[in-house]
Motif scaffolding. Structure first.
Motif, PDB file in Angstrom:
ATOM      1  N   ASN A  20      17.489  57.947  26.024  1.00 36.83           N
ATOM      2  CA  ASN A  20      17.942  56.710  25.392  1.00 36.83           C
ATOM      3  C   ASN A  20      18.979  56.962  24.299  1.00 36.83           C
ATOM      4  N   LYS A  21      19.150  58.225  23.891  1.00 36.17           N
ATOM      5  CA  LYS A  21      20.151  58.574  22.894  1.00 36.17           C
ATOM      6  C   LYS A  21      21.441  59.122  23.526  1.00 36.17           C
ATOM      7  N   ALA A  22      21.476  59.195  24.842  1.00 40.98           N
ATOM      8  CA  ALA A  22      22.621  59.814  25.534  1.00 40.98           C
ATOM      9  C   ALA A  22      23.889  59.000  25.310  1.00 40.98           C
ATOM     10  N   THR A  23      24.977  59.733  25.147  1.00 41.77           N
ATOM     11  CA  THR A  23      26.279  59.086  24.908  1.00 41.77           C
ATOM     12  C   THR A  23      27.277  59.340  26.034  1.00 41.77           C
ATOM     13  N   ALA A  24      26.949  60.225  26.951  1.00 40.94           N
ATOM     14  CA  ALA A  24      27.848  60.512  28.078  1.00 40.94           C
ATOM     15  C   ALA A  24      27.009  60.893  29.287  1.00 40.94           C
ATOM     16  N   PHE A  25      27.520  60.547  30.483  1.00 39.69           N
ATOM     17  CA  PHE A  25      26.782  60.777  31.725  1.00 39.69           C
ATOM     18  C   PHE A  25      27.721  61.315  32.802  1.00 39.69           C
ATOM     19  N   ALA A  26      27.126  62.013  33.759  1.00 36.22           N
ATOM     20  CA  ALA A  26      27.837  62.451  34.959  1.00 36.22           C
ATOM     21  C   ALA A  26      26.789  62.705  36.032  1.00 36.22           C
ATOM     22  N   VAL A  27      27.221  62.699  37.272  1.00 31.05           N
ATOM     23  CA  VAL A  27      26.327  62.972  38.394  1.00 31.05           C
ATOM     24  C   VAL A  27      26.888  64.133  39.191  1.00 31.05           C
ATOM     25  N   SER A  28      26.049  65.119  39.471  1.00 29.02           N
ATOM     26  CA  SER A  28      26.492  66.282  40.236  1.00 29.02           C
ATOM     27  C   SER A  28      26.729  65.906  41.690  1.00 29.02           C
ATOM     28  N   PRO A  29      27.954  66.154  42.213  1.00 25.62           N
ATOM     29  CA  PRO A  29      28.204  65.877  43.628  1.00 25.62           C
ATOM     30  C   PRO A  29      27.557  66.906  44.544  1.00 25.62           C
ATOM     31  N   ILE A  30      27.030  67.981  43.964  1.00 22.08           N
ATOM     32  CA  ILE A  30      26.386  69.032  44.762  1.00 22.08           C
ATOM     33  C   ILE A  30      24.905  68.727  44.945  1.00 22.08           C
ATOM     34  N   PHE A  31      24.230  68.394  43.831  1.00 19.65           N
ATOM     35  CA  PHE A  31      22.781  68.236  43.859  1.00 19.65           C
ATOM     36  C   PHE A  31      22.323  66.792  43.653  1.00 19.65           C
ATOM     37  N   SER A  40      22.028  65.339  40.857  1.00 19.21           N
ATOM     38  CA  SER A  40      21.264  65.263  39.617  1.00 19.21           C
ATOM     39  C   SER A  40      22.039  64.495  38.561  1.00 19.21           C
ATOM     40  N   LEU A  41      21.315  63.834  37.658  1.00 19.39           N
ATOM     41  CA  LEU A  41      21.910  63.069  36.576  1.00 19.39           C
ATOM     42  C   LEU A  41      22.075  63.977  35.365  1.00 19.39           C
ATOM     43  N   LEU A  42      23.319  64.166  34.924  1.00 21.39           N
ATOM     44  CA  LEU A  42      23.613  64.950  33.734  1.00 21.39           C
ATOM     45  C   LEU A  42      23.857  63.992  32.573  1.00 21.39           C
ATOM     46  N   TYR A  43      23.243  64.260  31.431  1.00 25.85           N
ATOM     47  CA  TYR A  43      23.465  63.391  30.281  1.00 25.85           C
ATOM     48  C   TYR A  43      23.556  64.232  29.005  1.00 25.85           C
ATOM     49  N   ALA A  44      24.366  63.729  28.065  1.00 31.01           N
ATOM     50  CA  ALA A  44      24.642  64.463  26.836  1.00 31.01           C
ATOM     51  C   ALA A  44      24.013  63.756  25.642  1.00 31.01           C
ATOM     52  N   VAL A  45      23.358  64.557  24.790  1.00 31.23           N
ATOM     53  CA  VAL A  45      22.787  64.074  23.538  1.00 31.23           C
ATOM     54  C   VAL A  45      23.235  65.025  22.441  1.00 31.23           C
ATOM     55  N   ASP A  46      24.037  64.537  21.511  1.00 33.90           N
ATOM     56  CA  ASP A  46      24.603  65.390  20.457  1.00 33.90           C
ATOM     57  C   ASP A  46      25.359  66.555  21.110  1.00 33.90           C
ATOM     58  N   GLY A  47      24.877  67.793  20.922  1.00 31.46           N
ATOM     59  CA  GLY A  47      25.546  68.945  21.512  1.00 31.46           C
ATOM     60  C   GLY A  47      24.797  69.531  22.698  1.00 31.46           C
ATOM     61  N   LYS A  48      23.906  68.755  23.278  1.00 33.11           N
ATOM     62  CA  LYS A  48      23.095  69.245  24.392  1.00 33.11           C
ATOM     63  C   LYS A  48      23.414  68.478  25.678  1.00 33.11           C
ATOM     64  N   VAL A  49      23.303  69.186  26.812  1.00 40.15           N
ATOM     65  CA  VAL A  49      23.417  68.550  28.126  1.00 40.15           C
ATOM     66  C   VAL A  49      22.139  68.833  28.904  1.00 40.15           C
ATOM     67  N   TYR A  50      21.546  67.773  29.428  1.00 34.18           N
ATOM     68  CA  TYR A  50      20.349  67.881  30.256  1.00 34.18           C
ATOM     69  C   TYR A  50      20.712  67.535  31.702  1.00 34.18           C
ATOM     70  N   SER A  51      19.977  68.114  32.619  1.00 33.18           N
ATOM     71  CA  SER A  51      20.123  67.802  34.044  1.00 33.18           C
ATOM     72  C   SER A  51      18.788  67.262  34.548  1.00 33.18           C
ATOM     73  N   TYR A  52      18.820  66.024  35.017  1.00 34.58           N
ATOM     74  CA  TYR A  52      17.599  65.386  35.499  1.00 34.58           C
ATOM     75  C   TYR A  52      17.598  65.377  37.025  1.00 34.58           C
ATOM     76  N   ASP A  53      16.556  65.975  37.595  1.00 42.27           N
ATOM     77  CA  ASP A  53      16.374  66.025  39.044  1.00 42.27           C
ATOM     78  C   ASP A  53      15.690  64.731  39.487  1.00 42.27           C
ATOM     79  N   LEU A  54      16.415  63.923  40.262  1.00 40.18           N
ATOM     80  CA  LEU A  54      15.891  62.615  40.655  1.00 40.18           C
ATOM     81  C   LEU A  54      14.669  62.712  41.552  1.00 40.18           C
ATOM     82  N   ARG A  75      34.048  69.749  41.516  1.00 44.72           N
ATOM     83  CA  ARG A  75      32.602  69.965  41.504  1.00 44.72           C
ATOM     84  C   ARG A  75      32.149  70.634  40.211  1.00 44.72           C
ATOM     85  N   ARG A  76      33.055  70.680  39.240  1.00 45.18           N
ATOM     86  CA  ARG A  76      32.739  71.302  37.961  1.00 45.18           C
ATOM     87  C   ARG A  76      32.652  70.239  36.872  1.00 45.18           C
ATOM     88  N   LEU A  77      31.858  70.530  35.851  1.00 43.94           N
ATOM     89  CA  LEU A  77      31.633  69.589  34.757  1.00 43.94           C
ATOM     90  C   LEU A  77      32.621  69.878  33.632  1.00 43.94           C
TER      91      LEU A  77
END
Length: 496
Positions: free
Chosen positions: A390-401, A403-417, A448-450
């Motif tokens: 809920n604090k994420a400020t940027a998003f992307a989706v991997s065209p390979i996997f 997965s939902l990528l989201y950024a919080v401050d200086g961190k990037v998480y990858s969520y496996d749907l 295919r790169r972030l």
């Protein structure tokens, strides 16, 4: 009898005289100088405005004929049409030994010819080669920065030796466009030709894609027939939909470019004809097929609508009747919508419930034929185990996997749907991530790169880095990185 004897005698005398004749012809063969050319490559890429020198080696087979002053020279070019010897306009460029300039020649591909001629004999030799003339802004990353609240466009220009950093690229190339206002977006749209839009909160302007110059006709207003919807209007977002281009303005209206139906950003398509009402646009999703429909989110009524290719209005869709999903759900709002090439082309929509702030993900797939279009629900699920989503400020989706990528401050998480779990894949302590995306149209090196832009919390010391996504939910690995930026608002790749 005597006549016969006389005739025979005469013949013998002639033969004798012939055999005694001395051949006075000159059969002493003289060697001539053969001209040899080396030191010219088969291909050259020349950047306009950047000094260069092609210096061939001309030698002769005769003694003393390595003296370059004993030859005359000629450099000429013709447009490359795929043949060894090109046809078309011929450019006679130079009669010097070295080639250092290309006066009068424009950006493009050519076949070049260098001819060296022996001044004494007129014997010559020539070498053919391929030449590509590009500008310093021919290809590369365009990065729109926020520098203390003002917009600045930088570029990472792709050159033979790697990358050339061009801060404030518009000033570097003496463009007539002076950016004013806060940065909003930089977008590359390919329709009949390539268009680059730069948007600030003061307006949207186009620049020449070859040299980045600008004149007063190169505005969004001119594209809209000089009829801006309101004073100070600008494009909040452009979408490169397969059937044309779609622009969502700062007023939350969607304007469609579709040349076949003469739609040139002049008509609002955020309209449901059966209801006779306009709505505020929250986002646009699209498939990869030219015939596939677009999906437009209606912020006013909180629903997904269908817009057929070339259509001037939107249509209400019937619920899919599965997974407890409804195309219209007043309890949820759209957080992010994105299209990419995962599994042939899907639309990912992140939704959030008002009361509980619980997040849900919907994955849609669009398809179409010449007679019908359809939207299919691929996945709908509640997101769990995603820290600080809920604090994420940027998003992307991997065209390979997927997965939902989201950024919080200086961190990037990858969520496996499908595993319903998130992993920390990038950690930049003390930094904030200001932009993050996967540019699907950036070519084989980057699609295919972030791409991540990050900086200090005060917006200084910006860095642009590109990461590989090695395996599902594994830490990102650095591909390339550059510094010297401000707060990067958006990065777009200018491809060829």
């Amino acid at each position: 009898m005597n006549k016969r004897i006389l005739t025979v005698f005469s013949l013998l005398w002639i033969l004798a005289m012939t055999s005694c004749y001395k051949d006075k012809g000159n059969y002493d063969y003289i060697n001539v100088n053969k001209v040899n050319i080396s030191g010219i490559d088969t291909t050259y890429n020349i950047v306009l405005g950047v000094p260069f020198r092609i210096s061939p080696t001309v030698t002769g087979t005769m003694p003393g004929m390595d003296d370059t002053s004993k030859y005359s020279y000629e450099w000429f070019f013709a447009p490359n049409i795929g043949d060894a010897i090109a046809t078309g306009t011929r450019y006679d460029i130079s009669k010097e030994h070295d080639l250092t300039q290309l006066p009068g020649m424009k950006v493009g591909d050519y076949v070049g010819h260098f001819r060296a001629t022996d001044k004494a004999t007129g014997i010559s030799s020539y070498k053919a080669f391929k030449l590509r003339i590009v500008t310093g802004v021919y290809e590369g990353w365009l990065l729109l920065n926020d520098i203390n609240g003002k917009a600045r466009l930088d570029m990472l220009s792709k050159v033979d030796t790697g990358w050339r950093f061009m801060p404030d690229v518009l000033a570097s190339v003496s463009s007539h466009l002076l950016l004013d206002g806060k940065p909003i977006s930089v977008d590359l749209i390919t329709l009949k030709s390539t268009t680059i839009y730069i948007t600030t909160d003061k307006g949207s302007n186009k620049i020449d894609p070859e040299n980045f110059d600008w004149n007063e006709t190169m505005t969004l207003a001119s594209d809209m027939g000089n009829k801006l919807p309101s004073p100070g209007f600008y494009a909040a977002r452009f979408y490169r939909v397969p059937s044309g281009s779609m622009m969502v303005g700062v007023d939350s209206n969607a304007y469609y470019y579709y040349s076949t139906n003469f739609l040139n950003y002049t008509s609002r398509i955020n309209f449901v004809r059966t209801e006779g009402k306009y709505f505020a646009v929250g986002g646009v999703g699209y498939g990869t097929s030219f015939l596939a429909p677009n999906v437009i989110y209606d912020n006013t009524n909180r629903r997904f609508l269908l817009q057929a290719p070339g259509g001037s209005a939107c249509q209400v869709m019937a619920d899919p009747g599965a997974r407890n999903f409804h195309y219209q759900d007043p309890t949820k709002r759209l957080v992010h919508i994105e299209s990419n090439s995962y599994e042939g082309g899907d639309i990912f929509a992140l939704l959030r419930e008002d009361k509980t702030n619980i997040n849900c993900i919907a994955v849609l797939n669009t398809s179409g034929t010449t007679t019908s279009v359809s939207v299919k629900l691929q996945l709908y699920d509640t997101i769990t185990g995603a820290p600080d989503l809920n604090k994420a400020t940027a998003f992307a989706v991997s065209p390979i996997f997927g997965s939902l990528l989201y950024a919080v401050d200086g961190k990037v998480y990858s969520y496996d749907l499908y595993q319903k779990a998130a992993n920390l894949v990038l950690d930049l302590p003390g930094k904030i991530i200001s932009s993050m995306r996967i540019d699907a149209t950036s070519g084989a090196n980057f699609n295919r790169r972030l791409a991540v832009g990050y900086c200090n919390p005060d917006g200084s010391n910006g860095v642009f880095s590109v990461y590989d996504i090695p395996t599902q939910n594994a830490p990102l690995t650095l591909y390339q990185s550059w510094s010297g930026f401000g707060k990067i608002v958006k990065a777009t790749y200018r491809f060829r």
